[in-house]
Design a protein around this motif. Sequence first.
Motif, PDB file in Angstrom:
ATOM      1  N   PHE A 141       0.818  -1.211   0.000  1.00 41.32           N
ATOM      2  CA  PHE A 141       0.000   0.000   0.000  1.00 41.32           C
ATOM      3  C   PHE A 141       0.857   1.269   0.000  1.00 41.32           C
ATOM      4  CE2 PHE A 141      -1.864   3.294   2.832  1.00 41.32           C
ATOM      5  CZ  PHE A 141      -2.893   3.732   2.003  1.00 41.32           C
ATOM      6  N   ALA A 142       1.975   1.250   0.720  1.00 44.67           N
ATOM      7  CA  ALA A 142       2.823   2.439   0.819  1.00 44.67           C
ATOM      8  C   ALA A 142       3.334   2.866  -0.562  1.00 44.67           C
ATOM      9  CB  ALA A 142       3.998   2.175   1.760  1.00 44.67           C
ATOM     10  N   GLN A 143       3.749   1.888  -1.383  1.00 46.95           N
ATOM     11  CA  GLN A 143       4.240   2.207  -2.723  1.00 46.95           C
ATOM     12  C   GLN A 143       3.121   2.753  -3.605  1.00 46.95           C
ATOM     13  OE1 GLN A 143       7.500   2.115  -3.906  1.00 46.95           O
ATOM     14  NE2 GLN A 143       6.507   3.222  -5.587  1.00 46.95           N
ATOM     15  N   THR A 144       1.918   2.160  -3.461  1.00 43.95           N
ATOM     16  CA  THR A 144       0.765   2.636  -4.235  1.00 43.95           C
ATOM     17  C   THR A 144       0.439   4.083  -3.882  1.00 43.95           C
ATOM     18  OG1 THR A 144      -0.174   0.399  -4.311  1.00 43.95           O
ATOM     19  CG2 THR A 144      -1.689   2.228  -4.726  1.00 43.95           C
ATOM     20  N   LYS A 145       0.438   4.379  -2.598  1.00 47.88           N
ATOM     21  CA  LYS A 145       0.138   5.743  -2.153  1.00 47.88           C
ATOM     22  C   LYS A 145       1.168   6.733  -2.686  1.00 47.88           C
ATOM     23  CE  LYS A 145      -0.919   8.357   2.037  1.00 47.88           C
ATOM     24  NZ  LYS A 145      -1.028   8.304   3.523  1.00 47.88           N
ATOM     25  N   THR A 146       2.446   6.332  -2.693  1.00 54.35           N
ATOM     26  CA  THR A 146       3.515   7.198  -3.193  1.00 54.35           C
ATOM     27  C   THR A 146       3.340   7.483  -4.681  1.00 54.35           C
ATOM     28  OG1 THR A 146       5.078   6.349  -1.542  1.00 54.35           O
ATOM     29  CG2 THR A 146       6.009   7.414  -3.489  1.00 54.35           C
ATOM     30  N   ASP A 147       3.001   6.429  -5.454  1.00 51.73           N
ATOM     31  CA  ASP A 147       2.823   6.608  -6.897  1.00 51.73           C
ATOM     32  C   ASP A 147       1.633   7.527  -7.206  1.00 51.73           C
ATOM     33  OD1 ASP A 147       4.933   4.945  -7.279  1.00 51.73           O
ATOM     34  OD2 ASP A 147       3.751   3.182  -7.854  1.00 51.73           O
ATOM     35  N   ILE A 148       0.555   7.370  -6.464  1.00 53.71           N
ATOM     36  CA  ILE A 148      -0.622   8.212  -6.692  1.00 53.71           C
ATOM     37  C   ILE A 148      -0.325   9.661  -6.334  1.00 53.71           C
ATOM     38  CG2 ILE A 148      -3.002   8.650  -5.963  1.00 53.71           C
ATOM     39  CD1 ILE A 148      -3.306   5.617  -5.529  1.00 53.71           C
ATOM     40  N   ALA A 149       0.353   9.854  -5.220  1.00 51.28           N
ATOM     41  CA  ALA A 149       0.666  11.220  -4.766  1.00 51.28           C
ATOM     42  C   ALA A 149       1.585  11.937  -5.745  1.00 51.28           C
ATOM     43  CB  ALA A 149       1.295  11.163  -3.383  1.00 51.28           C
ATOM     44  N   SER A 150       2.519  11.196  -6.355  1.00 52.56           N
ATOM     45  CA  SER A 150       3.446  11.824  -7.296  1.00 52.56           C
ATOM     46  C   SER A 150       2.804  12.065  -8.662  1.00 52.56           C
ATOM     47  CB  SER A 150       4.692  10.935  -7.472  1.00 52.56           C
ATOM     48  OG  SER A 150       4.322   9.669  -8.005  1.00 52.56           O
ATOM     49  N   SER A 151       1.708  11.389  -8.949  1.00 53.90           N
ATOM     50  CA  SER A 151       1.053  11.522 -10.261  1.00 53.90           C
ATOM     51  C   SER A 151      -0.124  12.481 -10.244  1.00 53.90           C
ATOM     52  CB  SER A 151       0.570  10.147 -10.747  1.00 53.90           C
ATOM     53  OG  SER A 151       1.640   9.236 -10.854  1.00 53.90           O
ATOM     54  N   ILE A 152      -0.834  12.562  -9.112  1.00 51.78           N
ATOM     55  CA  ILE A 152      -2.034  13.396  -9.046  1.00 51.78           C
ATOM     56  C   ILE A 152      -1.937  14.312  -7.829  1.00 51.78           C
ATOM     57  CG2 ILE A 152      -4.553  13.408  -8.887  1.00 51.78           C
ATOM     58  CD1 ILE A 152      -4.520  10.551  -9.997  1.00 51.78           C
ATOM     59  N   ASP A 153      -1.843  15.603  -8.080  1.00 53.27           N
ATOM     60  CA  ASP A 153      -1.795  16.593  -6.998  1.00 53.27           C
ATOM     61  C   ASP A 153      -3.211  17.148  -6.792  1.00 53.27           C
ATOM     62  OD1 ASP A 153      -1.431  18.637  -5.232  1.00 53.27           O
ATOM     63  OD2 ASP A 153       0.241  19.577  -6.306  1.00 53.27           O
ATOM     64  N   PRO A 154      -3.862  16.816  -5.697  1.00 53.84           N
ATOM     65  CA  PRO A 154      -5.246  17.283  -5.473  1.00 53.84           C
ATOM     66  C   PRO A 154      -5.385  18.804  -5.527  1.00 53.84           C
ATOM     67  CG  PRO A 154      -4.659  15.591  -3.893  1.00 53.84           C
ATOM     68  CD  PRO A 154      -3.398  15.963  -4.605  1.00 53.84           C
ATOM     69  N   ALA A 155      -4.386  19.522  -5.032  1.00 55.34           N
ATOM     70  CA  ALA A 155      -4.470  20.986  -5.013  1.00 55.34           C
ATOM     71  C   ALA A 155      -4.457  21.566  -6.426  1.00 55.34           C
ATOM     72  CB  ALA A 155      -3.323  21.567  -4.193  1.00 55.34           C
ATOM     73  N   ASN A 156      -3.534  21.056  -7.263  1.00 60.86           N
ATOM     74  CA  ASN A 156      -3.447  21.550  -8.648  1.00 60.86           C
ATOM     75  C   ASN A 156      -4.688  21.193  -9.462  1.00 60.86           C
ATOM     76  OD1 ASN A 156      -0.938  22.650  -8.161  1.00 60.86           O
ATOM     77  ND2 ASN A 156       0.199  20.882  -8.978  1.00 60.86           N
ATOM     78  N   GLU A 157      -5.250  20.032  -9.165  1.00 62.26           N
ATOM     79  CA  GLU A 157      -6.421  19.564  -9.927  1.00 62.26           C
ATOM     80  C   GLU A 157      -7.737  20.038  -9.311  1.00 62.26           C
ATOM     81  OE1 GLU A 157      -6.054  18.226 -12.697  1.00 62.26           O
ATOM     82  OE2 GLU A 157      -3.942  17.631 -12.650  1.00 62.26           O
ATOM     83  N   LYS A 158      -7.641  20.782  -8.222  1.00 64.96           N
ATOM     84  CA  LYS A 158      -8.831  21.299  -7.525  1.00 64.96           C
ATOM     85  C   LYS A 158      -9.784  20.166  -7.111  1.00 64.96           C
ATOM     86  CE  LYS A 158      -8.617  25.791  -9.831  1.00 64.96           C
ATOM     87  NZ  LYS A 158      -9.318  26.789 -10.666  1.00 64.96           N
ATOM     88  N   ILE A 159      -9.166  19.160  -6.525  1.00 62.62           N
ATOM     89  CA  ILE A 159      -9.919  18.002  -6.023  1.00 62.62           C
ATOM     90  C   ILE A 159      -9.751  17.946  -4.513  1.00 62.62           C
ATOM     91  CG2 ILE A 159     -10.058  15.478  -5.982  1.00 62.62           C
ATOM     92  CD1 ILE A 159      -9.141  15.485  -8.893  1.00 62.62           C
TER      93      ILE A 159
END
Length: 377
Positions: A141-159
Amino acid sequence: MLPICGKCHSAIKTRPSSGYLSCSGTCEKRFHFKCVDVPESLQEQLESVPGLNWKCSDCLKKCVSFDSDSLNVFLGKKFEEMVSNLKEVFSDLKTDLIKNAERQIKDTFIEPEPVTSFSSILKNKTKPAVIIEPKNPEQNFAQTKTDIASSIDPANEKIQIAKVKSTKNGGMLVGCLSSDQNLRFKQLAQEKLANSYVIRELNGISPRVRIVGFSQKYEEDEWVELADYMKSVNNSIFNVSSSCKILKFWATKKKRSTYQALLQVDKKSYDRLMAAGGLFIGYDYCIVFDGLDANRCFNCNNFGHSSRVCKEKLSCPKCSSEHELSACVAENLKCINCIRMSIKEGKQFDTNHAVWDNSCPVYKSALEKLKADIFST
């Protein structure tokens, strides 16, 4: 060969002067006048009046007799009931026509989706979410979370992220603040992570209703068309922004020629359906019931999780012993959930029922919690 008298079983001469008559009932036997004790006056009438029939005593026993006065009273009451029912139908039709006219004016405007509060999403487990699972079964799970965080920035995408949870096989569940944001997050995940991850949407639980009274069976490829038809002919309940999806369609147990459907609808349509109590599908009047049911584990029989993730002991839903339901031969019912509740709260609950009993307090509590989650916003 001469006919035989149905009473004395001797031959009957066929000359008119011999004195006999035929039964007009189901036996069609012939009788001497003297054998059936028919008076001479009736004999003359039977012989001279066309269409006048006579039945023997055996055939009369097979006939249903009635009291004409009682029958008239009964028919009078039924007629009054019919007139009363027709008055109610016409009154309801008048009310529906007025409501439909009002609804047509309102339906020109699409009702906006209500804004969901952040706190309600956090505590609500029934809301939509996106599940991202690695294709590599060894990944954590830790690796999955890292990959998602590096690919999708909630602040930039206004999510706005409202919920994050680990799933089996190193996956991650992500719930956003609204349905539109969930859809946006899913699209971004598919664009940036599809090579290494499987992305799927977890639909939330919406209100459900059970509609009983269909006179014909509809196959699964007809469900979408049927749902659209239901909305179009019941616009006092559904409007242009209403959602209606058929999840299941099956025959009733008591009458196999009558069918029922499980519908997933939006909250406003649910309220209108439950208030109406029924609706027309063509010329079929279908009755509406609450279709929500609490999720029960088929291993331990408790609510709120599935058997796939259950860590409790196996229990029988009928007698609470440690065996499968198919192996149960117990005559006395014992609810394992009420037994657990009695131990937990230190007071005695009624346990003499199966876990699926609608009157079970644990089941009722689980159902109320589910409804609170669904209707919290």
